[in-house]
Every structure is written in structure tokens, then in C-alpha cells.
Motif scaffolding. Structure first.
Motif, PDB file in Angstrom:
ATOM      1  N   ASP A 164      42.905  62.194  -2.253  1.00  0.00           N
ATOM      2  CA  ASP A 164      43.417  63.785  -1.864  1.00  0.00           C
ATOM      3  C   ASP A 164      43.435  63.685  -0.930  1.00  0.00           C
ATOM      4  OD1 ASP A 164      43.847  65.305  -4.766  1.00  0.00           O
ATOM      5  OD2 ASP A 164      41.623  64.772  -4.791  1.00  0.00           O
ATOM      6  N   GLU A 165      44.279  64.842   0.294  1.00  0.00           N
ATOM      7  CA  GLU A 165      44.465  64.841   1.596  1.00  0.00           C
ATOM      8  C   GLU A 165      42.990  65.113   2.245  1.00  0.00           C
ATOM      9  OE1 GLU A 165      47.364  66.709   0.348  1.00  0.00           O
ATOM     10  OE2 GLU A 165      48.887  65.861   1.554  1.00  0.00           O
ATOM     11  N   VAL A 166      41.576  64.655   1.653  1.00  0.00           N
ATOM     12  CA  VAL A 166      40.815  64.976   2.585  1.00  0.00           C
ATOM     13  C   VAL A 166      40.245  63.632   3.074  1.00  0.00           C
ATOM     14  CG1 VAL A 166      40.271  66.912   0.762  1.00  0.00           C
ATOM     15  CG2 VAL A 166      39.205  64.828   0.241  1.00  0.00           C
ATOM     16  N   ILE A 167      39.078  63.898   4.156  1.00  0.00           N
ATOM     17  CA  ILE A 167      38.445  63.000   4.985  1.00  0.00           C
ATOM     18  C   ILE A 167      37.137  62.492   3.344  1.00  0.00           C
ATOM     19  CG2 ILE A 167      37.534  61.818   6.761  1.00  0.00           C
ATOM     20  CD1 ILE A 167      39.180  63.810   8.709  1.00  0.00           C
ATOM     21  N   TYR A 168      37.061  61.796   3.500  1.00  0.00           N
ATOM     22  CA  TYR A 168      36.366  61.328   2.941  1.00  0.00           C
ATOM     23  C   TYR A 168      34.900  60.090   3.534  1.00  0.00           C
ATOM     24  CZ  TYR A 168      39.389  61.351  -1.425  1.00  0.00           C
ATOM     25  OH  TYR A 168      39.912  61.958  -2.078  1.00  0.00           O
ATOM     26  N   PRO A 169      34.088  60.604   2.858  1.00  0.00           N
ATOM     27  CA  PRO A 169      32.712  60.279   4.314  1.00  0.00           C
ATOM     28  C   PRO A 169      32.448  58.384   3.664  1.00  0.00           C
ATOM     29  CG  PRO A 169      31.842  61.242   1.977  1.00  0.00           C
ATOM     30  CD  PRO A 169      33.414  61.252   1.819  1.00  0.00           C
ATOM     31  N   CYS A 170      32.145  57.597   5.049  1.00  0.00           N
ATOM     32  CA  CYS A 170      32.492  55.835   4.405  1.00  0.00           C
ATOM     33  C   CYS A 170      30.505  55.969   4.420  1.00  0.00           C
ATOM     34  CB  CYS A 170      32.321  55.484   5.741  1.00  0.00           C
ATOM     35  SG  CYS A 170      34.135  55.738   5.774  1.00  0.00           S
ATOM     36  N   PRO A 171      30.036  55.317   3.488  1.00  0.00           N
ATOM     37  CA  PRO A 171      28.610  55.215   3.266  1.00  0.00           C
ATOM     38  C   PRO A 171      27.412  54.481   4.520  1.00  0.00           C
ATOM     39  CG  PRO A 171      30.211  52.986   2.578  1.00  0.00           C
ATOM     40  CD  PRO A 171      30.936  54.250   2.179  1.00  0.00           C
ATOM     41  N   VAL A 172      28.646  53.733   5.730  1.00  0.00           N
ATOM     42  CA  VAL A 172      27.863  53.474   6.454  1.00  0.00           C
ATOM     43  C   VAL A 172      28.383  54.860   7.680  1.00  0.00           C
ATOM     44  CG1 VAL A 172      26.605  51.915   8.358  1.00  0.00           C
ATOM     45  CG2 VAL A 172      26.990  51.341   6.179  1.00  0.00           C
ATOM     46  N   GLU A 173      27.218  55.259   8.342  1.00  0.00           N
ATOM     47  CA  GLU A 173      28.019  56.846   9.601  1.00  0.00           C
ATOM     48  C   GLU A 173      29.104  55.268  10.640  1.00  0.00           C
ATOM     49  OE1 GLU A 173      27.758  58.764  11.927  1.00  0.00           O
ATOM     50  OE2 GLU A 173      27.447  59.651   9.258  1.00  0.00           O
ATOM     51  N   GLN A 174      29.545  55.887  11.353  1.00  0.00           N
ATOM     52  CA  GLN A 174      30.941  54.885  12.280  1.00  0.00           C
ATOM     53  C   GLN A 174      29.924  54.428  13.478  1.00  0.00           C
ATOM     54  OE1 GLN A 174      31.680  56.774  14.549  1.00  0.00           O
ATOM     55  NE2 GLN A 174      31.733  58.651  14.488  1.00  0.00           N
ATOM     56  N   LYS A 175      28.791  55.599  14.171  1.00  0.00           N
ATOM     57  CA  LYS A 175      28.506  55.320  14.825  1.00  0.00           C
ATOM     58  C   LYS A 175      27.489  54.536  15.177  1.00  0.00           C
ATOM     59  CE  LYS A 175      28.331  60.241  16.493  1.00  0.00           C
ATOM     60  NZ  LYS A 175      27.621  61.617  15.957  1.00  0.00           N
ATOM     61  N   LYS A 176      26.918  54.322  13.965  1.00  0.00           N
ATOM     62  CA  LYS A 176      26.005  53.035  13.734  1.00  0.00           C
ATOM     63  C   LYS A 176      26.196  52.191  13.180  1.00  0.00           C
ATOM     64  CE  LYS A 176      22.332  55.610  10.591  1.00  0.00           C
ATOM     65  NZ  LYS A 176      22.054  55.800   9.478  1.00  0.00           N
ATOM     66  N   ILE A 177      27.567  51.907  13.719  1.00  0.00           N
ATOM     67  CA  ILE A 177      28.166  50.299  13.279  1.00  0.00           C
ATOM     68  C   ILE A 177      29.042  50.405  14.355  1.00  0.00           C
ATOM     69  CG2 ILE A 177      30.983  49.682  12.242  1.00  0.00           C
ATOM     70  CD1 ILE A 177      30.118  50.110   9.490  1.00  0.00           C
ATOM     71  N   ILE A 178      29.116  51.081  14.987  1.00  0.00           N
ATOM     72  CA  ILE A 178      29.634  50.787  16.493  1.00  0.00           C
ATOM     73  C   ILE A 178      28.017  50.940  17.423  1.00  0.00           C
ATOM     74  CG2 ILE A 178      30.658  51.904  19.091  1.00  0.00           C
ATOM     75  CD1 ILE A 178      32.547  53.487  17.523  1.00  0.00           C
ATOM     76  N   ASP A 179      27.725  50.975  17.545  1.00  0.00           N
ATOM     77  CA  ASP A 179      26.479  50.517  17.950  1.00  0.00           C
ATOM     78  C   ASP A 179      25.660  49.165  17.924  1.00  0.00           C
ATOM     79  OD1 ASP A 179      25.762  53.142  19.222  1.00  0.00           O
ATOM     80  OD2 ASP A 179      25.077  54.042  18.339  1.00  0.00           O
ATOM     81  N   SER A 180      25.641  49.303  16.674  1.00  0.00           N
ATOM     82  CA  SER A 180      24.693  47.779  16.012  1.00  0.00           C
ATOM     83  C   SER A 180      25.928  46.675  16.977  1.00  0.00           C
ATOM     84  CB  SER A 180      24.621  47.749  14.668  1.00  0.00           C
ATOM     85  OG  SER A 180      26.290  48.044  13.562  1.00  0.00           O
TER      86      SER A 180
END
Ligand SMILES: CCCCCCCCCCCCCCCCCCCCCCCCCC(=O)SCCNC(=O)CCNC(=O)[C@H](O)C(C)(C)COP(=O)(O)OP(=O)(O)OC[C@H]1O[C@@H](n2cnc3c(N)ncnc32)[C@H](O)[C@@H]1OP(=O)(O)O
Ligand SMILES: NC(=O)C1=CN([C@@H]2O[C@H](COP(=O)(O)OP(=O)(O)OC[C@H]3O[C@@H](n4cnc5c(N)ncnc54)[C@H](OP(=O)(O)O)[C@@H]3O)[C@@H](O)[C@H]2O)C=CC1
Length: 515
Positions: A164-180
Motif C-alpha cells: 500500500d501507499e504507506v511507510i512500513y516499519p523496518c524490523p530494526v530501527e534506522q538509528k540503531k543501524i546507523i549508530d552500530s
């Protein structure tokens, strides 16, 4: 007068990824329909030994911009190339340039991305996620900003079947990925990548999904919209049909097939070939830019620009039309005659790879060796097969994308805007489009002259004769070997020979009778 075209008049527009496939067509359309726009800022990095100015000059000098130069003769003055590398902090933009961007920009089109399927997670996150976050931060400091248009892909959620034309959540938060990623070393990142991307087929689609999350979470009070195109193909109508300039997606496959390197592919023939012309995508982008700035929707709207649900074409139909076009307009110096075998079976696909791809490459390399040249075909074939294996995921499945927002926008446009910024893919005639596409690949990508067609046709005839000769020789050798070894084969052989002999005797006798 078109409302959308008038809207861009006098505006300062910032485009990232302007030197890419989509970015060039976007700039072209903007200059052609709104020649009175104030300036287009483009964030560019020097590349392949070319300075920014040389890169801009090369783009403006291309056939794509021929019409623009008539409508907007001072186009050079309206492009301001700003040195920027989206991989670096603050994009490495100078203070003066940054000041100008922050104080003047009205609209942002964020197209830059790494579209490679095999990029490292670190680089793909940097470009497709962190750079988007950085650009949003910049956008929040732009007092005159009216709209921020983020280009994603319809495949950002390709782990789902219905999107659908919605933003789906990703299993891991983008902030956590960028930080790690900041403290993990490359070896560990490589190890955890498959676990992180889970059921996404590659790092590209996964990081584009993370990029959308960034847009959702860091949008502050900005007026934002997300556009998700499917497989972006050559131009349909504007500025002329068939323009294309890179080997991504179907383009490389069309070349490999037309040159006779690729003759079979693991594909589901009835799966939807969700190709969308690049000019259609650009028209929607400009309409969305206008709508987002003028109507200021309360939430971030997502727009799908796909062809499958409105005017579907499948891979079989596409393959047949591509081959039919090769008959009329062959590519020069083909390795073998173009052919297309589709199979969805892994075993058959392995068979075709061995017989149709690897074996001819090995034979050709032997020939090169014997004539004192360096063998290269096996290496080339291996790279091609690796590329094709990466695309297979997308040609063996079909997706359903809802297009309510895109249809709503279409209904909001005046008849004039619907004509000038047409993104109604229902009007697309696939057979005509595919023919122009193949022709465009020949002219603009391979830079082949149409005058070479008779020679190419002659070569195809020669290749066909070689093919028949080779197959006959192969058959006779195999048969000879079989006869030498097997009594049963000998019996069959004598049966066929005696049958032919009797038939011929009967035929001779009956014709003598008539006389
Ligand atoms: C179907 C039936 C057919 C049957 C038979 C024939 C039928 C008749 C005709 C058929 C009709 C049409 C059917 C079309 C099917 C298309 C499916 C499209 C799916 C697209 C899905 C897109 C979904 C998402 C859309 C998006 O959202 S975004 C855009 C998508 N993004 C990309 O498409 C980047 C991909 N690419 C890479 O990820 C990198 O290319 C990498 C691969 C890692 C290599 O990488 P590497 O080897 O390191 O190096 P390169 O320099 O890149 O290339 C190295 C070498 O491979 C070559 N080569 C690069 N590319 C391609 C390519 N395409 N096709 C062929 N060759 C290619 C290049 O010529 C070079 O040759 P060489 O120099 O060795 O001679
Ligand atoms: N093509 C397709 O089939 C589809 C594309 N999309 C999306 O559309 C957008 C545009 O794609 P497309 O035009 O095809 O891609 P291209 O690869 O043709 O263009 C990518 C652009 O990003 C720029 N870029 C990459 N890295 C950097 C960097 N470090 N600093 C500055 N600029 C950089 C490139 O600049 P440079 O020229 O210097 O490399 C280029 O201008 C992307 O967001 C993609 O995800 C979505 C669906 C399908």
C-alpha cells in the motif's frame, strides 16, 4: 497555461542525483516546461577525471537537451553545480554554497542513491539512509522550502506481496543501524548483513526501506512526499521516445540478448514486467512537487508509479516483442543469433547456462587462443550470469501496488496539466514502447548507426548458417559414435536406411509408371 509549469516559474530547485538517469530527465522537463524557473542547484561530485563543469557541459550537450536549448537558450546560466559528496559529513559543501542553498531553495528532489544490488551495507546505508537524514536536516533550516520530494522504489517493501501507499516499519530501527555501523568493523558487518536484511533480496531494497523510515521519523514540520517507481525504463514520449543512458535493469539484459550472449533466463513468463517509462515518473514527480507545496497534505503521502495494476505486461510478451524488434533492427556484431528461452525451473536453467552460455564461451575462447589472442568470453559470460542471477528475484514474482494517491492526484490536475504532465500509464502501447526502447538502446547506449543494419542482418544470416552447420556436424559425430558402440543404434540406423531406400525405390517406380 499549465498550472504546474507556472508553479515552477521563478523557483530555486535543488536536485540530488541530477547526473543520474532519472535526474537528467527531470532537469530536462523542468527547463522545457518552466524555462522561467530561477535556478536549479545540483549537488555533483567530480567523476572519471571530469570536473563539475565538464560533467554539466556534457549533460547539456547531449541529445536529451536539444529541445531545451531551443526553449531556454540560457540554460547554462540556470544550472548551478555545487560540489558535494553525499558520502561525507555536511556533504563536503563549502560554507558559502551551503548558505546559498539554505537561504534560496524552494523545492528539493532527492534522487541520489546507490542502486547497486551488491554494495556494502556501510556504503549503502551512508548514501541511502544517512545522506537522506542529513538532507532533511538541511531542509529544516531552509526558510523558503515549500516541498521535499524523496525518491524511493516500489521494491522497498518487496518482501511483501501487496504493497500500500504507506511507510512500513523496518524490523530494526534506522538509528540503531546507523549508530552500530559507526563502531562495527567491516568483517562483522559482512557477517551480520544477511541477518539484518532478512527477507529483502538485496542491500539496495533494504536500505531504500530504511531511507523511507528516516523520512517518516525525521520529517519535522516539512512538507514531504515519497515517490516509489517500479523498474524505470526508457522514455515513452518525452522529449523523444526510447532515450536511455545506463545499463541498469532491463537495459543490460536487452543488450546481452541483442548481442546474442544471453539466450535463456530463469524467469516466470507470466509474471508482471512492471516497467515504467522514465518520463512518466518525472511527470508524476513534478505534479507531486506542485501538489505537496500548494495543498500541503497533513501527512507524508506516498505515491506508487507502477504499470502492473493499470496496464500490465508480462515478461513473455516483453521478450517476444524485444526479439521481434531484433529481427527488424539487429544490433551490430552479435556473438550469436538473439534468442530467448524462459524457464522457471532451476534444473533447466542450469542446463541452458551450460549449453547455451558457458559452452559457446569456452569454444570461442579456444578459438581466440588458437588464433593467438587473449581469451575473454568465459570471464565476460561469468560476470553476465552473476548479474542475471541478481535480477532473477524480480523476474520471477509479481507484486500488487495500490495507486490510490497517484490516481487521486491525477484527478486533481486540470486537463492541460494532465496533458503536459501525463503519468497515466493506461495510454501506453507496450508493443510500440518496447520497439522504441530497443531502438533507443541501440542508438543512445550502444551508439550504433542505423546505416549498419544491412551488414548486421548479413552477419545474422551467416551466424544462422554456422549454427545449422555446427548442429548438423555435432549430430553426425554423436550418431557415428553411438553406432560404433551400440547394437540398438545400429539396428535403428539400418531400419531408417532401408526404409528410405524402399521409399525412394517406390517413388522411382511410380514416377516411371506415369511416364
Ligand atoms: C526476462 C526474460 C529474458 C529472457 C532472455 C532474454 C529475453 C529477451 C529480452 C528480455 C526482455 C527484457 C527482459 C529484462 C529483464 C530485466 C529484469 C530487470 C529487473 C530489474 C529489477 C530492478 C528492481 C529494482 C529497481 C530499482 O529500484 S533501482 C535500479 C536497479 N538497479 C540496478 O539495476 C543495478 C543492478 N546492477 C548491479 O547491481 C551491478 O551492476 C551488478 C549486477 C552487481 C554487477 O556489478 P559488477 O560486476 O561489479 O560491475 P558493473 O560494472 O556494474 O557491471 C559488470 C558487467 O555486468 C554487466 N551488467 C551490469 N548490469 C547489467 C544488467 N542489468 N544486465 C546485463 N548486464 C549487466 C555490464 O555490462 C558489465 O559487463 P562487462 O563489463 O563485464 O562486459
Ligand atoms: N532506475 C530505476 O530502475 C529505479 C530507480 N529508483 C530510484 O530513483 C533514484 C534515481 O535512480 P537512477 O537515476 O536510476 O540512478 P543512477 O545510478 O542513474 O543515479 C544515481 C545518482 O546519485 C548520485 N550519487 C551517487 N552517489 C553519490 C555521492 N556519494 N555523492 C553525490 N551524488 C551521488 C549519482 O552521481 P554520479 O553521477 O556522480 O555517480 C547519480 O547522479 C534512486 O533513488 C533510485 O533508488 C527507483 C526505482 C527504480
Amino acid at each position: 497555461m499549465s498550472t504546474i509549469a507556472a508553479f515552477y516559474g521563478g523557483k530555486s530547485i535543488l536536485i540530488t542525483g541530477a547526473t543520474g538517469f532519472l535526474g537528467k530527465v527531470l532537469m530536462e522537463k523542468l527547463f522545457r516546461t518552466s524555462p522561467d524557473l530561477k535556478v536549479i542547484y545540483i549537488l555533483v561530485r567530480p567523476k572519471a577525471g571530469q570536473t563539475l563543469q565538464q560533467r554539466v557541459f556534457q549533460i547539456l550537450d547531449s541529445k536529451l537537451f536539444e529541445k531545451v536549448k531551443e526553449v531556454c537558450p540560457n540554460v547554462h546560466e540556470k544550472i548551478r553545480a555545487i560540489y558535494a559528496d553525499l558520502n561525507q559529513n555536511d556533504f563536503a559543501i563549502s560554507k558559502e554554497d551551503m548558505q546559498e542553498l539554505l537561504s534560496c531553495t524552494n523545492i528539493i528532489f532527492h534522487c541520489a542513491a546507490t542502486v547497486r544490488f551488491d554494495d556494502t551495507l556501510r556504503h549503502a546505508v551512508q548514501l541511502n539512509v544517512t545522506a537522506t537524514r542529513q538532507l532533511l536536516l538541511m531542509a529544516s533550516q531552509m526558510p523558503k522550502l515549500e516541498a521535499f520530494i524523496h525518491i524511493s522504489t516500489a521494491y522497498s517493501n518487496c518482501n511483501l506481496k501487496h504493497i500500500d501507499e504507506v511507510i512500513y516499519p523496518c524490523p530494526v530501527e534506522q538509528k540503531k543501524i546507523i549508530d552500530s555501523l559507526e563502531w562495527l568493523d567491516d568483517a562483522i558487518i559482512d557477517e551480520i548483513t544477511p541477518k539484518l536484511i532478512r527477507d529483502w533480496p538485496n542491500i539496495y531494497t533494504y536500505t531504500k526501506a530504511l531511507g523511507e523510515m528516516v523520512v517518516q521519523q525525521e520529517s519535522r514540520n516539512l512538507n514531504i512526499a515519497i515517490i516509489r517507481p517500479s523498474i524505470v525504463g526508457a522514455t515513452w514520449q518525452e522529449p523523444f521516445p526510447g532515450w536511455v543512458d545506463n545499463i541498469n535493469g532491463p537495459n543490460g539484459i536487452i543488450i546481452a540478448t541483442g548481442k546474442g550472449f544471453l539466450r535463456a533466463i530463469k524467469a516466470t513468463p507470466m509474471a508482471v514486467a512492471d516497467v515504467i517509462p522514465v518520463d512518466t515518473v518525472v511527470n508524476l514527480m513534478l505534479a507531486v512537487g506542485w501538489y505537496t507545496a500548494v495543498h500541503r497534505p497533513k501527512s507524508t503521502l506516498v505515491y506508487h508509479i507502477t504499470s502492473g495494476n493499470m496496464n500490465p505486461c508480462n515478461w513473455h510478451k516483453m521478450g517476444v516483442q524485444v526479439l521481434a524488434t531484433f529481427e527488424k533492427i539487429p544490433f551490430e556484431r552479435p556473438f550469436r543469433r538473439p534468442n530467448a528461452n524462459f524457464t522457471s525451473n532451476s534444473f533447466t536453467s542450469q542446463y541452458w547456462n551450460a549449453v547455451s552460455h558457458r559452452a559457446p564461451a569456452i569454444i570461442y575462447d579456444c578459438y581466440l587462443r588458437l588464433t593467438g589472442r587473449k581469451p575473454r568470453m568465459t570471464k565476460l559470460m561469468n560476470r553476465l550470469l552473476r548479474t542475471v542471477s541478481m535480477l532473477e528475484y524480480f523476474i520471477n514474482r509479481s507484486w500488487e501496488w495500490s495507486t490510490y494517491n497517484t490516481e487521486m492526484l491525477m484527478s486533481e490536475l486540470s486537463p492541460e496539466d494532465q496533458r503536459v504532465f501525463n503519468f497515466d500509464v493506461r495510454q501506453l502501447n507496450w508493443l510500440e514502447y518496447i520497439e522504441n526502447y530497443v531502438l533507443g538502446v541501440k542508438k543512445y547506449l550502444l551508439k550504433e548507426d542505423m546505416a549498419g543494419i544491412p551488414k548486421a542482418k548479413q552477419r545474422l544470416k551467416r551466424l544462422r548458417n554456422i549454427h545449422y552447420l555446427f548442429n548438423t556436424a555435432l549430430f553426425l559425430i554423436a550418431w557415428r559414435l553411438l553406432i560404433a558402440r551400440s547394437q540398438m543404434a545400429r539396428n535403428v540406423w539400418f531400419f531408417i536406411v532401408s526404409f528410405c531406400y524402399k521409399f525412394l525405390s517406390y517413388f522411382r517406380a511410380s514416377s516411371t509408371l506415369k511416364v
